[in-house]
Design an enzyme around this catalytic site. Structure first.
Site, PDB file in Angstrom:
ATOM      1  N   ASN A   7       0.867  -1.185   0.000  1.00  0.00           N
ATOM      2  CA  ASN A   7       0.000   0.000   0.000  1.00  0.00           C
ATOM      3  C   ASN A   7       0.904   1.236   0.000  1.00  0.00           C
ATOM      4  O   ASN A   7       1.475   1.593   1.022  1.00  0.00           O
ATOM      5  CB  ASN A   7      -0.888  -0.040   1.250  1.00  0.00           C
ATOM      6  CG  ASN A   7      -1.853   1.125   1.313  1.00  0.00           C
ATOM      7  OD1 ASN A   7      -1.852   1.998   0.433  1.00  0.00           O
ATOM      8  ND2 ASN A   7      -2.669   1.148   2.343  1.00  0.00           N
ATOM      9  N   LYS A  14       3.257   0.681   3.157  1.00  0.00           N
ATOM     10  CA  LYS A  14       2.983  -0.392   4.130  1.00  0.00           C
ATOM     11  C   LYS A  14       3.031  -1.716   3.379  1.00  0.00           C
ATOM     12  O   LYS A  14       2.639  -1.772   2.205  1.00  0.00           O
ATOM     13  CB  LYS A  14       1.582  -0.222   4.715  1.00  0.00           C
ATOM     14  CG  LYS A  14       1.458   0.960   5.652  1.00  0.00           C
ATOM     15  CD  LYS A  14       0.082   0.925   6.309  1.00  0.00           C
ATOM     16  CE  LYS A  14      -0.334   2.309   6.710  1.00  0.00           C
ATOM     17  NZ  LYS A  14      -1.741   2.571   6.631  1.00  0.00           N
ATOM     18  N   ARG A  91      -2.705  -1.932  -3.338  1.00  0.00           N
ATOM     19  CA  ARG A  91      -3.897  -1.118  -3.117  1.00  0.00           C
ATOM     20  C   ARG A  91      -3.827   0.084  -4.056  1.00  0.00           C
ATOM     21  O   ARG A  91      -2.837   0.811  -4.066  1.00  0.00           O
ATOM     22  CB  ARG A  91      -3.914  -0.640  -1.676  1.00  0.00           C
ATOM     23  CG  ARG A  91      -5.124   0.166  -1.366  1.00  0.00           C
ATOM     24  CD  ARG A  91      -5.133   0.596   0.069  1.00  0.00           C
ATOM     25  NE  ARG A  91      -6.448   1.126   0.386  1.00  0.00           N
ATOM     26  CZ  ARG A  91      -6.802   1.517   1.579  1.00  0.00           C
ATOM     27  NH1 ARG A  91      -5.954   1.422   2.574  1.00  0.00           N
ATOM     28  NH2 ARG A  91      -8.003   1.989   1.800  1.00  0.00           N
ATOM     29  N   HIS A 180     -13.130   2.939   0.320  1.00  0.00           N
ATOM     30  CA  HIS A 180     -13.048   1.880   1.346  1.00  0.00           C
ATOM     31  C   HIS A 180     -13.656   0.570   0.827  1.00  0.00           C
ATOM     32  O   HIS A 180     -14.113  -0.261   1.610  1.00  0.00           O
ATOM     33  CB  HIS A 180     -13.820   2.249   2.633  1.00  0.00           C
ATOM     34  CG  HIS A 180     -13.313   3.450   3.353  1.00  0.00           C
ATOM     35  ND1 HIS A 180     -14.147   4.422   3.854  1.00  0.00           N
ATOM     36  CD2 HIS A 180     -12.060   3.836   3.668  1.00  0.00           C
ATOM     37  CE1 HIS A 180     -13.441   5.367   4.443  1.00  0.00           C
ATOM     38  NE2 HIS A 180     -12.156   5.028   4.340  1.00  0.00           N
ATOM     39  N   ASN A 211     -10.750   7.079  10.681  1.00  0.00           N
ATOM     40  CA  ASN A 211     -10.396   8.475  10.501  1.00  0.00           C
ATOM     41  C   ASN A 211     -11.157   9.038   9.293  1.00  0.00           C
ATOM     42  O   ASN A 211     -11.719  10.115   9.335  1.00  0.00           O
ATOM     43  CB  ASN A 211      -8.885   8.564  10.323  1.00  0.00           C
ATOM     44  CG  ASN A 211      -8.412   9.923  10.706  1.00  0.00           C
ATOM     45  OD1 ASN A 211      -9.150  10.705  11.307  1.00  0.00           O
ATOM     46  ND2 ASN A 211      -7.198  10.227  10.336  1.00  0.00           N
ATOM     47  N   ARG A 241     -12.542  15.769   7.676  1.00  0.00           N
ATOM     48  CA  ARG A 241     -13.335  16.084   6.468  1.00  0.00           C
ATOM     49  C   ARG A 241     -14.770  16.432   6.841  1.00  0.00           C
ATOM     50  O   ARG A 241     -15.345  15.819   7.750  1.00  0.00           O
ATOM     51  CB  ARG A 241     -13.346  14.872   5.528  1.00  0.00           C
ATOM     52  CG  ARG A 241     -12.012  14.605   4.891  1.00  0.00           C
ATOM     53  CD  ARG A 241     -12.030  13.325   4.067  1.00  0.00           C
ATOM     54  NE  ARG A 241     -10.928  12.469   4.465  1.00  0.00           N
ATOM     55  CZ  ARG A 241     -10.843  11.179   4.185  1.00  0.00           C
ATOM     56  NH1 ARG A 241     -11.793  10.582   3.496  1.00  0.00           N
ATOM     57  NH2 ARG A 241      -9.805  10.469   4.585  1.00  0.00           N
ATOM     58  N   ASP A 283      -8.798  13.204  16.374  1.00  0.00           N
ATOM     59  CA  ASP A 283      -8.865  11.849  16.919  1.00  0.00           C
ATOM     60  C   ASP A 283     -10.096  11.725  17.808  1.00  0.00           C
ATOM     61  O   ASP A 283     -10.279  12.517  18.736  1.00  0.00           O
ATOM     62  CB  ASP A 283      -7.589  11.557  17.725  1.00  0.00           C
ATOM     63  CG  ASP A 283      -7.489  10.079  18.053  1.00  0.00           C
ATOM     64  OD1 ASP A 283      -8.408   9.546  18.710  1.00  0.00           O
ATOM     65  OD2 ASP A 283      -6.502   9.450  17.642  1.00  0.00           O
ATOM     66  N   ASN A 335     -13.854  -0.320  17.973  1.00  0.00           N
ATOM     67  CA  ASN A 335     -13.370  -0.089  19.344  1.00  0.00           C
ATOM     68  C   ASN A 335     -14.294   0.689  20.254  1.00  0.00           C
ATOM     69  O   ASN A 335     -14.120   0.664  21.462  1.00  0.00           O
ATOM     70  CB  ASN A 335     -12.031   0.663  19.283  1.00  0.00           C
ATOM     71  CG  ASN A 335     -10.943  -0.212  18.722  1.00  0.00           C
ATOM     72  OD1 ASN A 335     -10.678  -1.285  19.250  1.00  0.00           O
ATOM     73  ND2 ASN A 335     -10.340   0.209  17.632  1.00  0.00           N
ATOM     74  N   GLU A 384      -8.210  -5.159   5.399  1.00  0.00           N
ATOM     75  CA  GLU A 384      -8.075  -4.794   3.986  1.00  0.00           C
ATOM     76  C   GLU A 384      -6.899  -5.507   3.329  1.00  0.00           C
ATOM     77  O   GLU A 384      -6.974  -5.905   2.170  1.00  0.00           O
ATOM     78  CB  GLU A 384      -7.931  -3.274   3.852  1.00  0.00           C
ATOM     79  CG  GLU A 384      -9.233  -2.570   4.215  1.00  0.00           C
ATOM     80  CD  GLU A 384      -9.076  -1.085   4.465  1.00  0.00           C
ATOM     81  OE1 GLU A 384      -9.256  -0.322   3.521  1.00  0.00           O
ATOM     82  OE2 GLU A 384      -8.780  -0.700   5.607  1.00  0.00           O
TER      83      GLU A 384
END
Ligand code: AMP
Length: 398
Positions: A7, A14, A91, A180, A211, A241, A283, A335, A384
């Site tokens: 990615n 990553k 990705r 997504h 996020n 956003r 956050d 979470n 993902e």
């Protein structure tokens, strides 16, 4: 079969190396600050501690070369040679209307990806750089592109068209795409299994709350509507956003504040959302802490988030003609039981009832609806990278 998942961001990368015989992650890691002072690689072989390597990395070629070296290293490596890797799954942010599913990359595909850079100017060039670096470093190995938009390509025109002059759709491909998709696809597959295993007849609403956040309405395993649009700015309030706003606010603010197109774009993408409303943080944990300390703006930002999501879910129940299950996933969805409970509270009028004790759990797959609920409520951790690896394997198997 071993699959490397990559990615690429503009200055980061990553990766995860999978053994597809058992879906095991053999190693994973992150390269940061590519092309910037302080480049480093954080590499974690399965079952071992993370090791950090700091060295200048001028571009993605050098970053991927370093990843390859570490994967085959005698001390921190997990394979003896790159020949063990059967394919690389990448990705890719935007598949436009050209890619309705994952593909094996060839010259034609690269040309099409390049022609759509303007649909994702931050991500798309980096995504292609990652693919080209792998082509150079592992010649002959198949590279598979997995698009964030592809899962949403089953939407009907009435869901994806904007009521703008039709010529803009023809000239610039302006329409709703949704993002997504890899996450929505992964949790949809699991939700269908949890509902009995047959996609036909299922009506599912997937909520990827991180996020960046988006919802998808999925009928018979296929997306019929989603909240994000031409870009990931659309939908509901996110970390930074704004989500959907009255479009007339854009020229209004540009005139009042003397803003350029780039400046207003930056405000809506980077300075809005819960950060903009609270002035405190993007956050959700910080904003929740603020709310608990009595900060009214934090309370407002979180109430807006929950209310906007519940409204979208309500509209998707209508679009689907009912609903079997609502799925929560990603950082917040997995979470935070408080947000899940508050969103579900709005949906009691539709017959959704949750079991508070079950909902108190986090980070693991669970149906937290009460036994007599008319709609199931699933918490499904997304994955993902595994979805990209599975798509890659499926194409290679063919
Ligand atoms: P993601 O983009 O999926 O990595 O999600 C990132 C978001 O998840 C951040 O805004 C975090 O605040 C949020 N998040 C992670 N853990 C929690 C938690 N325990 N409670 C609330 N939000 C969380």
């Amino acid at each position: 079969m071993k699959i490397l998942v990559i990615n690429c961001g503009s200055s980061s990368l990553k990766y995860q190396l999978y053994n597809m015989d058992n879906n095991e992650v053999l190693a994973k890691g992150l390269v940061e600050r590519i092309g910037i002072d302080g480049s480093n690689l954080q590499h974690t072989p399965a079952g071992k501690d993370k090791v950090v390597f700091e060295q200048p990395l001028a571009d993605h070629d050098q970053a991927i070369k370093l990843v390859m070296d570490k994967l085959t290293d005698s001390e921190v490596g997990v394979i003896s040679s790159l020949d063990e890797i059967d394919g690389i799954g990448h990705r890719v942010l935007h598949g436009s209307e050209d890619f309705k599913q994952s593909i094996i990359v060839d010259d034609k595909a690269k040309e099409i990806i390049r022609s759509h850079f303007d649909l994702g100017p931050l991500h798309m060039p980096a995504n292609l750089m990652g693919i080209e670096a792998c082509e150079k470093l592992m010649p002959g190995k198949p590279n598979i592109a997995v698009f964030d938009t592809a899962f949403h390509q089953t939407m009907p025109p009435k869901a994806y068209m904007y009521a703008l002059p039709y010529e803009y759709y023809e000239k610039y491909s302006i329409r709703r795409y949704g993002f997504h998709g890899t996450s929505h696809k992964f949790v949809t597959k699991r939700a269908i299994e949890m509902l009995g295993g047959k996609a036909e007849g299922t009506k599912i609403i997937t909520c990827h709350l991180g996020n960046g956040s988006s919802l998808a309405a999925v009928k018979d395993g296929k997306v019929i509507d989603t909240t994000m649009g031409l870009t990931p700015l659309a939908g509901f309030e996110m970390g930074t956003r704004c989500g959907d706003i009255d479009p007339a606010i854009v020229p209004f603010l540009m005139k009042k504040e003397n803003l350029s197109p780039d400046e207003i774009d930056n405000i809506m993408n980077k300075k809005s959302g819960i950060l903009g409303v609270t002035g405190r943080s993007s956050d959700f944990r910080d904003v929740e802490a603020g709310m608990n300390e009595g900060d009214e703006k934090c309370k407002l930002a979180l109430e807006m988030f929950r209310y906007q999501i519940a409204k979208f879910i309500g509209s998707y129940v209508v679009a689907l003609g009912g609903c079997d299950a609502i799925v929560f996933t990603a950082g917040i969805g997995e979470n935070n039981s408080g947000h899940r409970a508050a969103i579900c509270k709005y949906l009691e009028c539709l017959g959704l009832k949750i079991d508070d004790e079950k909902n108190a759990q986090r980070g693991k797959e669970i149906d937290f609806a009460a036994a007599d609920s008319k709609i199931r409520a699933f918490l499904i951790p997304t994955n993902e990278e595994l979805m990209i690896a599975q798509d890659t394997k499926e194409l290679l198997d063919k």
